[in-house]
Design a protein around this motif. Structure first.
Motif, short mmCIF file in Angstrom:
data_model
loop_
_atom_site.label_atom_id
_atom_site.label_comp_id
_atom_site.label_asym_id
_atom_site.label_seq_id
_atom_site.Cartn_x
_atom_site.Cartn_y
_atom_site.Cartn_z
N ILE A 81 7.01 -7.31 -5.95
CA ILE A 81 7.41 -8.72 -5.88
C ILE A 81 8.90 -8.85 -6.09
N GLU A 82 9.49 -7.93 -6.90
CA GLU A 82 10.91 -8.00 -7.21
C GLU A 82 11.78 -7.75 -5.98
N LEU A 83 11.22 -7.07 -4.97
CA LEU A 83 11.97 -6.75 -3.75
C LEU A 83 11.58 -7.66 -2.58
N CYS A 84 10.79 -8.66 -2.86
CA CYS A 84 10.28 -9.58 -1.82
C CYS A 84 9.36 -8.89 -0.83
N ASP A 85 8.70 -7.82 -1.26
CA ASP A 85 7.74 -7.13 -0.40
C ASP A 85 6.55 -8.03 -0.12
N GLU A 86 5.90 -7.82 1.01
CA GLU A 86 4.71 -8.59 1.34
C GLU A 86 3.47 -8.05 0.62
N ARG A 87 3.51 -6.74 0.26
CA ARG A 87 2.38 -6.10 -0.40
C ARG A 87 2.86 -5.43 -1.68
N ASN A 88 1.94 -5.27 -2.62
CA ASN A 88 2.32 -4.60 -3.86
C ASN A 88 2.24 -3.09 -3.71
#
Length: 366
Positions: A81-88
């Motif tokens: 989430i810290e990198l604005c990823d769509e998936r964890n």
């Protein structure tokens, strides 16, 4: 088995996790939880496109397939989430995670979030321990402080987005920077001083609660097992920052293949129980003195090779110890032996149903 009472109506206020957990512990019971239980299982997963997520009813569960009910606690992880990823980190779309979390709490369950953020100093993953400068670099005055505050903002945005059908915040348990007495995460024992760790934890709390106003978060602090009281207290963030004191402790079989499987299982159980009880007794005394709840926040036996592990080891290890919840780790659909809970056809399926039937365990009534 005592079923967790549900709200019965999605328009009602979401249940208060602390109240539910306090009542369970006071009655000598604990809530059972499973990581990622609602979003994939040992032999199934959900499509990751928006259409598949929108259509998925959050009804599948390895636990439910075995005993007929969902776990009372559903665990998820915010890594990415810290990198604005769509998936964890485990491939779970945050869109699906949000839907599953809101649905579970709407049914009367409890949701807990851990977080394995990237190493802010090296750019590696949470397990990158190649430098002891990561924590120092993100504290106030550090060269990566601004970046880390942006990471906290993104995590807060996600937690703030968890709202019920009535638009009210969904209360969750948040368990950041766990297993900090080990040396496998960049916030671990050899990678930062006790003072730096406590500043990291309080910085996170103060931003989430003070700056962002996320007052529906229940805060859990959970070291790994194998410590004395002095070691535990040295990194404890303080009573004002903690609601639940947890423990992460896993069962491992010796690698020695010259002895029989049963001997390996016996040794694994003996070691697990000895360390579990010693660690929980230290934490239990501290929790009672400081007015905190006690939980077994991560546990399990990878591959669960012991068909009697649930009643013969886990329940045995918790006798007389007032934990409020127990969470076993995930059942990966893409890794053959990486599972910690039963599924249809597993060798521990029957024993888990006996665990489910025990008066001490609480599952989600539906």
């Amino acid at each position: 088995m005592l079923a967790l009472v549900t709200t019965g109506c999605s328009s009602k206020k979401s249940p208060d996790p602390l109240s539910i957990l306090e009542k369970a512990a006071a009655s000598g019971r604990f809530l059972y939880g499973h990581q990622d239980d609602l979003v994939y299982g040992k032999n199934w997963s959900v499509g990751t496109d928006s259409l598949s997520i929108a259509a998925f009813p959050i009804e599948q569960s390895d636990i439910k397939s075995v005993c007929g009910e969902f776990p009372a606690v559903a665990g998820f992880d915010l890594a990415g989430i810290e990198l604005c990823d769509e998936r964890n980190i485990d491939g779970v779309p945050f869109e699906l995670m949000r839907k599953a979390a809101v649905t579970h709490v709407g049914r009367g369950g409890i949701v807990t979030f851990s977080w394995h953020p990237r190493n802010p100093f090296t750019g590696g993953d949470a397990w990158d321990v190649s430098s002891d400068q990561a924590v120092r670099s993100i504290l106030d005055g550090g060269e990566n402080h601004g970046m880390f505050m942006e990471w906290l903002s993104r995590a807060a945005d996600f937690l703030e987005s968890l709202k019920g059908k009535d638009g009210k915040p969904v209360p969750v348990v948040f368990r950041p920077f766990h297993e900090n007495n080990g040396n496998w995460f960049w916030w671990g024992d050899d990678l930062c001083t006790p003072e730096q760790y406590k500043e990291l934890y309080s910085l996170t709390y103060d931003y989430m609660v003070g700056t962002r106003g996320l007052k529906d978060i229940v805060w859990a602090y959970s070291p790994n097992s194998g410590f004395n009281r002095k070691q535990f207290e040295s990194r404890y963030p303080g009573d004002g920052y903690v609601d639940i004191i947890g423990l992460d402790h896993y069962c491992f079989a010796p690698a020695d293949t010259t002895i029989s499987l049963q001997d390996r299982l016996d040794l694994a159980d003996e070691y697990y129980l000895n360390i579990l009880r010693a660690s929980l007794e230290i934490l239990g005394d501290f929790a009672a003195e400081h007015g905190k709840l006690l939980a077994l926040t991560e546990t399990g036996f990878e591959g669960t090779p012991d068909p009697k592990w649930w009643t013969g080891t886990l329940l045995k290890g918790l006798e007389g110890i007032p934990v409020c919840y127990v969470l076993t780790w995930r059942n990966a659909w893409d890794k053959v032996s990486h599972y910690y809970a039963p599924f249809p056809g597993s060798c521990d399926e029957e024993d888990f149903r006996a665990f489910y039937d025990d008066d001490r365990t609480v599952f989600l009534g539906n």
